[in-house]
Design an enzyme around this catalytic site. Sequence first.
Site, short mmCIF file in Angstrom:
data_model
loop_
_atom_site.label_atom_id
_atom_site.label_comp_id
_atom_site.label_asym_id
_atom_site.label_seq_id
_atom_site.Cartn_x
_atom_site.Cartn_y
_atom_site.Cartn_z
N ASP A 92 9.40 -32.41 -13.89
CA ASP A 92 9.26 -30.96 -14.04
C ASP A 92 10.51 -30.30 -14.62
OD1 ASP A 92 6.75 -31.26 -12.83
OD2 ASP A 92 7.68 -31.17 -10.85
N GLU A 93 11.19 -31.00 -15.49
CA GLU A 93 12.42 -30.49 -16.08
C GLU A 93 12.13 -29.52 -17.23
OE1 GLU A 93 11.61 -33.71 -15.89
OE2 GLU A 93 13.11 -34.77 -14.68
N GLY A 94 10.90 -29.58 -17.76
CA GLY A 94 10.56 -28.76 -18.91
C GLY A 94 10.29 -29.62 -20.14
N LYS A 95 9.69 -30.79 -19.90
CA LYS A 95 9.39 -31.70 -21.02
C LYS A 95 8.36 -31.07 -21.96
CE LYS A 95 8.36 -34.82 -17.91
NZ LYS A 95 8.92 -34.25 -16.66
N ASN A 149 -1.16 -37.37 -13.13
CA ASN A 149 -0.18 -36.92 -12.14
C ASN A 149 0.83 -35.95 -12.77
OD1 ASN A 149 0.74 -39.08 -13.65
ND2 ASN A 149 1.91 -40.04 -12.01
N GLY A 188 2.22 -32.71 -14.99
CA GLY A 188 1.81 -31.33 -15.24
C GLY A 188 2.86 -30.71 -16.14
N HIS A 189 2.53 -30.51 -17.39
CA HIS A 189 3.49 -29.97 -18.35
C HIS A 189 3.07 -28.57 -18.77
CE1 HIS A 189 4.72 -34.31 -19.69
NE2 HIS A 189 4.84 -34.10 -18.39
N THR A 241 0.59 -37.72 -5.80
CA THR A 241 -0.27 -36.63 -6.26
C THR A 241 -1.73 -36.88 -5.89
OG1 THR A 241 -0.58 -37.71 -8.39
CG2 THR A 241 1.25 -36.13 -8.23
N GLN A 287 6.62 -37.73 -15.79
CA GLN A 287 7.46 -38.10 -14.65
C GLN A 287 8.93 -38.11 -15.11
OE1 GLN A 287 4.30 -40.11 -15.04
NE2 GLN A 287 3.67 -38.27 -14.00
N THR A 341 5.06 -26.80 -3.20
CA THR A 341 6.37 -26.18 -3.41
C THR A 341 7.37 -27.28 -3.73
OG1 THR A 341 5.81 -24.46 -1.86
CG2 THR A 341 8.14 -24.81 -2.26
N ARG A 342 8.19 -27.05 -4.75
CA ARG A 342 9.19 -28.07 -5.11
C ARG A 342 10.45 -27.89 -4.27
NH1 ARG A 342 8.25 -26.77 -11.46
NH2 ARG A 342 6.35 -28.00 -11.77
N LEU A 402 18.60 -22.46 -17.43
CA LEU A 402 19.92 -21.89 -17.13
C LEU A 402 19.77 -20.46 -16.61
CD1 LEU A 402 23.01 -22.38 -17.29
CD2 LEU A 402 22.95 -21.32 -19.56
N ASP A 403 18.78 -19.74 -17.14
CA ASP A 403 18.55 -18.35 -16.74
C ASP A 403 18.26 -18.17 -15.25
OD1 ASP A 403 16.15 -19.80 -17.84
OD2 ASP A 403 15.10 -18.15 -16.88
P1 GDP Z 1 7.46 -30.75 -17.22
O1 GDP Z 1 6.55 -31.43 -16.27
O2 GDP Z 1 8.76 -31.46 -17.40
O3 GDP Z 1 6.82 -30.41 -18.54
O4 GDP Z 1 7.85 -29.33 -16.55
P2 GDP Z 1 6.84 -28.34 -15.76
O5 GDP Z 1 6.00 -27.64 -16.75
O6 GDP Z 1 6.19 -29.04 -14.64
O7 GDP Z 1 7.89 -27.34 -15.10
C1 GDP Z 1 8.84 -26.66 -15.85
C2 GDP Z 1 8.62 -25.14 -15.63
O8 GDP Z 1 9.76 -24.45 -16.11
C3 GDP Z 1 7.46 -24.56 -16.41
O9 GDP Z 1 6.90 -23.53 -15.66
C4 GDP Z 1 8.09 -24.05 -17.70
O10 GDP Z 1 7.36 -22.97 -18.28
C5 GDP Z 1 9.40 -23.55 -17.15
N1 GDP Z 1 10.55 -23.59 -18.10
C6 GDP Z 1 10.87 -24.54 -19.00
N2 GDP Z 1 12.05 -24.25 -19.58
C7 GDP Z 1 12.50 -23.11 -18.98
C8 GDP Z 1 13.68 -22.33 -19.12
O11 GDP Z 1 14.58 -22.63 -19.88
N3 GDP Z 1 13.77 -21.22 -18.32
C9 GDP Z 1 12.81 -20.86 -17.43
N4 GDP Z 1 12.98 -19.77 -16.70
N5 GDP Z 1 11.67 -21.58 -17.29
C10 GDP Z 1 11.53 -22.69 -18.05
P1 IMO Z 2 5.80 -34.34 -14.64
O1 IMO Z 2 5.38 -35.15 -15.84
C1 IMO Z 2 7.14 -34.29 -10.49
C2 IMO Z 2 5.86 -37.65 -7.94
C3 IMO Z 2 4.93 -37.31 -6.80
C4 IMO Z 2 5.35 -38.34 -5.78
C5 IMO Z 2 5.66 -39.55 -6.65
C6 IMO Z 2 4.53 -40.57 -6.73
O2 IMO Z 2 5.09 -33.04 -14.53
O3 IMO Z 2 7.27 -34.23 -14.54
P2 IMO Z 2 2.18 -40.58 -7.97
O4 IMO Z 2 0.98 -39.69 -7.82
O5 IMO Z 2 2.74 -40.62 -9.33
O6 IMO Z 2 1.93 -41.95 -7.41
O7 IMO Z 2 3.30 -39.91 -6.99
O8 IMO Z 2 5.93 -39.05 -7.95
N1 IMO Z 2 5.41 -37.21 -9.28
C7 IMO Z 2 5.91 -36.15 -9.94
N2 IMO Z 2 6.84 -35.23 -9.58
N3 IMO Z 2 6.60 -34.24 -11.73
C8 IMO Z 2 5.70 -35.16 -12.13
O9 IMO Z 2 5.23 -35.22 -13.39
C9 IMO Z 2 5.29 -36.15 -11.20
N4 IMO Z 2 4.42 -37.19 -11.26
C10 IMO Z 2 4.51 -37.82 -10.08
O10 IMO Z 2 5.13 -36.00 -6.35
O11 IMO Z 2 6.57 -37.95 -5.18
MG MG Z 3 5.58 -31.07 -14.46
#
Ligand code: GDP
Ligand code: IMO
Ligand code: MG
Length: 428
Positions: free
Chosen positions: A13-16, A40, A42-43, A130, A225, A305-306, A333-334
């Site tokens: 969930d870094e923002g890929k 699993n 979620g982007h 998940t 992931q 909740t993360r 960063l914001d």
């Molecule tokens: P991913 O799984 O790595 O694609 O990341 P997620 O979509 O699960 O979670 C990243 C969340 O941060 C999303 O809600 C994005 O819209 C948001 N996001 C990404 N980059 C930024 C940023 O630079 N600032 C803020 N405020 N939100 C961001």
């Molecule tokens: P994105 O691509 C955050 C975590 C689950 C659990 C562990 C194993 O959005 O970054 P699984 O269902 O894969 O066997 O669960 O990995 N997990 C993630 N956490 N972002 C994800 O994907 C994840 N995909 C799996 O929460 O701790």
């Molecule tokens: Mg994600």
Amino acid sequence: MPAIVVLGAQWGDEGKGKATDLLATSQPIDFVVRTSGGHNAGHTIVVNGEKYATHLLPSGILTPGATSVIANGVVVSPEALFAELDGLIARGVDVAQLVVSANAHVIASYHVAIDKVSERFLGKNQIGTTGRGIGPAYGDKVNRVGVRVADLFDEGILRQKVEAALEVRNQVLAKIYNRRAVEVDAVVEELLSYADRLRPMVADTSLLLNRALDEGRTVLFEGAQATMLDVDHGTYPFVTSSNPVAGGVCVGAGVGPTRIDRVIGVIKAYTTRVGSGPFPTELFDEDGANLQRIGGEIGVSTGRTRRCGWYDAVVARYSARVNGLTEFFLTKLDVLDTWERIPVCVAYEVDGVRHDEMPMTQTEFHHATPVYEYFEGWGEDISGCRSFEELPKNAQAYVQALEEMSGAPFWAVGVGPGREQTVVVRDR
Ligand code: GDP
Ligand code: IMO
Ligand code: MG
């Protein structure tokens, strides 16, 4: 630069999704490829203020002109695939250019059942998966009783494979978990029902991608992931069941490592984690609650909740190393705008000993406590900044300090969810 890898450098969930979207709009991208994991992931991407979430599909499905590829290393739930496609079609997205590997493994309903029941069985030791059947599907793959996409097109073979898989799975379900056994006929029927819609999408994706690279086309491998969730290099056993690291991209796509040009690690300006497992900089105080609230840190797939904590430079250096990162994309960063003082973990202390690098064993990692350095906050809204120079001096200093301690140069910094809310540090 024809082959670019985007991957998670922390716990996901870094923002890929945003990184993919940004790259795809700053240069023509011909293919966007998922190489590991399944639904699993979620982007999120935000286009003109409108939010989209992708799970099994690469977020590049939203990039006009790009072909989306689900490569051999992915585990595919046809049910989830079609639900996701239908959701996008309903919003007017053109999903015609999608290719699925014939060798990708299939997630069937019994994988989901086993994922859920085995988590319940683990009690307080549960992984916090998940619940999508990811682990059991990869388990069957490694145990050589998996069903692959191509098997859906031959009923005789499909039946043999499902029988082989269920022979053991049913024993486990009935005798260990006290559940009803799964009927072979029902599974075969379910999987066959997807075959007609899936057939036109299926191809040899390794051949397709290698030919594309031969022709100088641009291929973006969109990681799912993250490094710390990698089954080999993450916080085992609190990991996913695949290899989200850069090496896994080659295995999961059938593309050799010599073809990769850039490896971008996406990393938040703080840290989050979903599910169980060690997390040295985790906060249990008001700061943690504020990061969660301001960062909107709620899982895209499961709504959980993360957990939140400060930036961990030991994790960053580790990610730079195991992935051979050419650069980082620092996001969110914001979110730190309002803090007066921002702690950053520069090393760990484990049983009284300082560790500048990731400790060798999981036991040590579980005992790691952060050694913090503190940085002055900037106390203003940076979401409108569009160049590094426009950032307040303290924000620049924070980014530069992180870059120096993280083991790879910073390519860009996110200052908001929109693709335009990005500050490029170094043009590539
Ligand atoms: P991913 O799984 O790595 O694609 O990341 P997620 O979509 O699960 O979670 C990243 C969340 O941060 C999303 O809600 C994005 O819209 C948001 N996001 C990404 N980059 C930024 C940023 O630079 N600032 C803020 N405020 N939100 C961001
Ligand atoms: P994105 O691509 C955050 C975590 C689950 C659990 C562990 C194993 O959005 O970054 P699984 O269902 O894969 O066997 O669960 O990995 N997990 C993630 N956490 N972002 C994800 O994907 C994840 N995909 C799996 O929460 O701790
Ligand atoms: Mg994600």
